[in-house]
Enzyme design. Structure first.
Site, PDB file in Angstrom:
ATOM      1  N   HIS A 136      33.837 -99.065   4.642  1.00 36.74           N
ATOM      2  CA  HIS A 136      34.403 -99.909   3.588  1.00 36.74           C
ATOM      3  C   HIS A 136      33.467-101.067   3.252  1.00 36.74           C
ATOM      4  O   HIS A 136      33.168-101.327   2.074  1.00 36.74           O
ATOM      5  CB  HIS A 136      35.765-100.442   4.055  1.00 36.74           C
ATOM      6  CG  HIS A 136      36.382-101.476   3.166  1.00 36.74           C
ATOM      7  ND1 HIS A 136      37.477-101.227   2.386  1.00 36.74           N
ATOM      8  CD2 HIS A 136      36.054-102.779   2.936  1.00 36.74           C
ATOM      9  CE1 HIS A 136      37.802-102.319   1.716  1.00 36.74           C
ATOM     10  NE2 HIS A 136      36.951-103.287   2.045  1.00 36.74           N
ATOM     11  N   GLU A 137      32.996-101.764   4.280  1.00 41.56           N
ATOM     12  CA  GLU A 137      32.160-102.934   4.030  1.00 41.56           C
ATOM     13  C   GLU A 137      30.781-102.544   3.494  1.00 41.56           C
ATOM     14  O   GLU A 137      30.227-103.212   2.617  1.00 41.56           O
ATOM     15  CB  GLU A 137      32.025-103.766   5.303  1.00 41.56           C
ATOM     16  CG  GLU A 137      33.343-104.273   5.867  1.00 41.56           C
ATOM     17  CD  GLU A 137      34.147-105.115   4.896  1.00 41.56           C
ATOM     18  OE1 GLU A 137      33.578-105.600   3.896  1.00 41.56           O
ATOM     19  OE2 GLU A 137      35.349-105.285   5.125  1.00 41.56           O
ATOM     20  N   HIS A 149      30.936-102.096  -0.166  1.00 43.18           N
ATOM     21  CA  HIS A 149      30.824-103.306  -0.988  1.00 43.18           C
ATOM     22  C   HIS A 149      29.367-103.537  -1.386  1.00 43.18           C
ATOM     23  O   HIS A 149      29.067-103.961  -2.504  1.00 43.18           O
ATOM     24  CB  HIS A 149      31.352-104.526  -0.228  1.00 43.18           C
ATOM     25  CG  HIS A 149      32.838-104.681  -0.289  1.00 43.18           C
ATOM     26  ND1 HIS A 149      33.546-104.680  -1.472  1.00 43.18           N
ATOM     27  CD2 HIS A 149      33.761-104.860   0.696  1.00 43.18           C
ATOM     28  CE1 HIS A 149      34.829-104.857  -1.211  1.00 43.18           C
ATOM     29  NE2 HIS A 149      34.988-104.963   0.090  1.00 43.18           N
ATOM     30  N   GLU A 177      37.655-103.320  -4.343  1.00 45.32           N
ATOM     31  CA  GLU A 177      38.266-103.044  -3.048  1.00 45.32           C
ATOM     32  C   GLU A 177      38.663-101.569  -2.924  1.00 45.32           C
ATOM     33  O   GLU A 177      38.507-100.952  -1.865  1.00 45.32           O
ATOM     34  CB  GLU A 177      39.501-103.920  -2.844  1.00 45.32           C
ATOM     35  CG  GLU A 177      39.206-105.296  -2.302  1.00 45.32           C
ATOM     36  CD  GLU A 177      38.661-105.248  -0.886  1.00 45.32           C
ATOM     37  OE1 GLU A 177      39.220-104.528  -0.041  1.00 45.32           O
ATOM     38  OE2 GLU A 177      37.657-105.925  -0.628  1.00 45.32           O
ATOM     39  N   HIS A 194      43.219-107.448  -2.853  1.00 45.94           N
ATOM     40  CA  HIS A 194      43.613-106.592  -1.738  1.00 45.94           C
ATOM     41  C   HIS A 194      45.000-105.987  -1.932  1.00 45.94           C
ATOM     42  O   HIS A 194      45.371-105.066  -1.202  1.00 45.94           O
ATOM     43  CB  HIS A 194      43.578-107.369  -0.417  1.00 45.94           C
ATOM     44  CG  HIS A 194      42.208-107.757   0.021  1.00 45.94           C
ATOM     45  ND1 HIS A 194      41.630-108.945  -0.346  1.00 45.94           N
ATOM     46  CD2 HIS A 194      41.281-107.104   0.777  1.00 45.94           C
ATOM     47  CE1 HIS A 194      40.417-109.018   0.179  1.00 45.94           C
ATOM     48  NE2 HIS A 194      40.178-107.919   0.851  1.00 45.94           N
TER      49      HIS A 194
END
Length: 728
Positions: free
Chosen positions: A361-362, A365, A385, A454
């Site tokens: 996930h990170e 980004h 997100e 989020h």
């Protein structure tokens, strides 16, 4: 992964709304269930934005638009895209001369070419169009937003003037983060820009303005903000957090210590494991090392992309360009630090959050940063997100991890110290919307969580789940395409969205992204697959505006009578008859994009624990017979924190609660911070109205004050448009 506004403020707000809006019908041509594969018809159709009519997408109808004369099939995509824009830029309200090449991306059997918009040589913040070409340089579609036309020239500032704006940027971040001072904050100027809030979906945006753009951050990058300060008014237009809550692999270990900087360069933080090293004795180090590998494999196998080359960082430490991470980080506020984020160059992990989906996930980004660069705010931030959750689960469901089974297949964070934080199959189980009209949709009126990034990612997450596994949902029977096809379509979308994209852009662009893959070698995507995607964007209602409850409001007068004010205060400045004590500010001073009910400003109690502060009328006013008092306000109040209107009949020596007057939507919860007097409480759902019957005060000289007394850092109260008036 990370929402860092002010402690519990994010927890207070699950839905925030100023007023409900009506959903628009789906344009007949958008996401058509019968759209054919692109052919050779030189025919175009314009898809318009549902509300304001501005062009959002120009797409081919029944085929591609043939390349212009003089452009060959082997010409550079940049040249072909420029030639197409010579003809079609005006559809987006600009001339082709206002668009400059930003980057071109090879998508296999075609290209995505991005162009930034500028006015008088100054870029429009987030203003961008993306031109999609096939392999022969024929035009498939153009997407994007460009912003409005300035009504004045850009102001000229000297170095002293620019330094004042830079200082204002630091001050707004200090206030937003409730730091008490700007010490420890650094500011980097990005120069001049035009800013149109409509491009980013800012509520009640008021047109294009000249701004200076700044990046403000703490030394260790735990705090990092984008701040735009108006060059003419010197007020903050907007401020939002950039911290987004990760082959050659380099992993460092902070060893549960607070470090000033996270840079994993072997000197700032010591190496724990580099590429080819044996496993470490630290579990978090080995997990990140392994999950970097899993993420790299998935990007390589699904979309033929080297994620290390795309987002890796070279610190000049001899390790080269690498995926980097620092694990077991502590902050001055939390140890262990139970979160993770991408800081723009590398991953940062607290202890126990090094799961496969969080790691991917990170890192995603960083991928978004290098592709669409979606603004981390409002709907574009929610899509940002959602794209990270999407890649997180593409890794998680394919790497054979022990914590992944049929029940947890679409959960984010299972196995971490955080527990499950989102569920892509069932967003509503964790308070997220699964469609645009869900009552869980968070419209971000008071800017919690950067406008709900989020929360509202749930709509995108549900769409990804439906594309991958399929389901009968909201009246549509959808056949799943499986992870491989979904990944290819999602990657194409990620390269085509403009920075200010919202869900209507996804509604148009996701089906087009699918059809762009038809016939591409190795995609195996068919027209029937794309018809499933058509159903996905309809089932999640991406063509609609969110509809949900609004704040409590009240008319000025009953029975349709008109009101005649004897006193009006709009809180447009601090020098207009009221005293701002302590942590009372104008809304622009804490960066809330002109957050106000009327005009451009409101007053806000941006309070700290222990504050007992007031916004007080300087001179008493005489109350007419049969008078009423009404004001607009919005609040996010932690349990036990107080906010109340009070009045004084003796020039401020004693104060009485206005709640004792007959009222509508008045204070009704007693709190200790106000000595047991009644207070407003909870979440107002945006700006609403409160009215008092002041007839018992007729003929008296009275002062009023807005009194905030709190025990936590988690409360805020905005007030605006205070009026004393008669009905008749």
């Amino acid at each position: 992964m990370r929402s860092r506004l002010v402690g519990g403020l994010a927890a207070l707000a699950t839905v925030l709304s100023g007023s409900a809006v009506v959903a628009t019908a789906a344009p007949a041509n958008a996401g058509s269930l019968t759209s054919p594969v692109f052919g050779k018809q030189p025919d175009a159709i314009v898809s318009q934005r549902g509300n304001d009519g501005t062009v959002r997408v120009l797409e081919s109808k029944g085929g591609t638009i043939e390349r212009p004369q003089g452009i060959t099939a082997k010409a550079k995509p940049e040249a072909a895209a420029e030639a197409h824009l010579t003809r079609y830029a005006s559809a987006f309200g600009v001339q082709s001369e206002e668009l400059s090449l930003a980057k071109a991306t090879d998508l296999g059997d075609g290209s995505a070419v991005r162009f930034d918009r500028s006015v008088d040589g100054i870029d429009v913040f987030g203003g961008q169009v993306v031109v999609s070409l096939d392999s022969l340089n024929n035009l498939e579609f153009i997407v994007g937003e460009t912003g409005g036309k300035p009504q004045r020239s850009f102001p000229t500032l000297d170095l002293f003037g620019e330094s004042k704006l830079a200082n204002a940027a630091k001050q707004v971040v200090a206030r937003r983060e409730k730091l008490g001072s700007t010490s420890g904050l650094e500011v980097e100027s990005e120069g001049r820009a035009w800013y149109d809030g409509k491009v980013l979906g800012v509520p009640d945006a008021k047109g294009i303005e000249p701004v200076y753009s700044y990046k403000v951050h703490s030394e260790n990058l735990d705090i990092s903000y984008q701040v735009l300060v108006n060059a003419a008014t010197r007020k903050t237009e907007i401020a939002y957090s950039l911290v987004q809550h990760a082959i050659n692999r380099v992993v460092c270990d902070a060893e549960s210590q607070v470090v000033e900087e996270y840079a994993c360069d072997g000197e700032t933080v010591a190496y724990a494991r580099t590429e080819g090293d044996a496993p470490s004795a630290v579990d978090d180090v080995n997990k990140v090392y392994d999950y970097f590998h899993d993420t790299s494999v998935r990007f390589s196998s699904y979309i033929n992309t080297d994620v290390t080359q795309l987002i890796g960082t070279d610190y000049g430490d001899g390790q080269g360009k690498a995926l980097r991470a620092t694990v077991r980080v502590c902050t001055t506020e939390a140890c262990p630090y139970e979160n993770a984020f991408w800081d723009g160059e590398q991953m940062v992990f607290g202890e126990g959050v090094t799961t496969d989906d969080i790691t991917a996930h990170e890192l995603a980004h960083g991928v978004t940063q290098q592709t669409s660069n979606l603004a981390y705010i409002f709907q574009s931030g929610a899509i940002n997100e959602g794209l990270s959750d999407f890649w997180g689960e593409m890794v998680d469901i394919n790497n054979g991890s022990d914590d992944d089974n049929a029940d947890t297949r679409w959960q984010i964070g299972e196995g971490s110290s955080l527990g499950v934080i989102r569920d892509m199959q069932d967003p509503g189980s964790l308070g997220q919307p699964d469609r645009m009209t869900s009552p869980d949709f968070f419209d971000g009126t008071s800017f919690e969580d950067n406008g709900g990034v989020h929360y509202n990612s749930g709509v995108f997450n549900k769409a990804i789940y439906l594309m991958t596994d399929g389901e009968d949902f909201n009246g549509y029977q959808i056949r799943g395409l499986g992870p491989a096809k979904t990944a290819k379509i999602g990657w194409t979308l990620q390269n085509l969205l403009p920075p200010g994209a919202d869900y209507k852009d996804v509604f148009y662009t996701l089906p087009l992204s699918c059809r762009k893959n038809i016939g591409r070698a190795g995609s195996y995507i068919t027209e029937d697959d794309c018809q499933q995607v058509d159903k996905v964007v309809r089932a999640t209602e991406m063509y609609k505006d969110p509809v949900q409850g609004s704040a409590q409001n009240v008319d000025y007068c009953e029975d349709g009578l008109k009101h005649t004010p004897s006193y009006v205060q709009g809180f447009e400045s601090k020098n207009d008859g009221w005293t701002f004590q302590g942590n009372w500010f104008l809304s622009n001073e804490v960066g809330f994009y002109r957050y106000a009910a009327v005009g451009e400003e409101a007053a806000v109690a941006w309070s700290l624990a222990g504050d007992d502060i007031s916004l007080t009328q300087s001179v008493a006013v005489e109350i007419p017979a049969d008078a009423f008092i009404r004001y607009d306000h919005a609040y996010l109040l932690d349990d036990g924190d107080g906010a109340a209107l009070e009045y004084s009949e003796d020039n401020g020596f004693t104060w009485k609660p206005a709640a004792d007057l007959p009222n509508v939507n008045g204070e009704d919860v007693p709190v200790d911070t106000l000595g047991g007097a009644d207070s407003f409480a909870g979440n107002s759902l945006g700006f609403g109205g409160t009215r008092y019957d002041a007839s018992s005060l007729a003929g008296k000289s009275v002062k009023f004050r807005f009194h905030s007394a709190v025990a936590t850092d988690n409360s805020a109260w905005w007030v605006d448009n205070f009026k004393i008036y008669n009905c008749g």
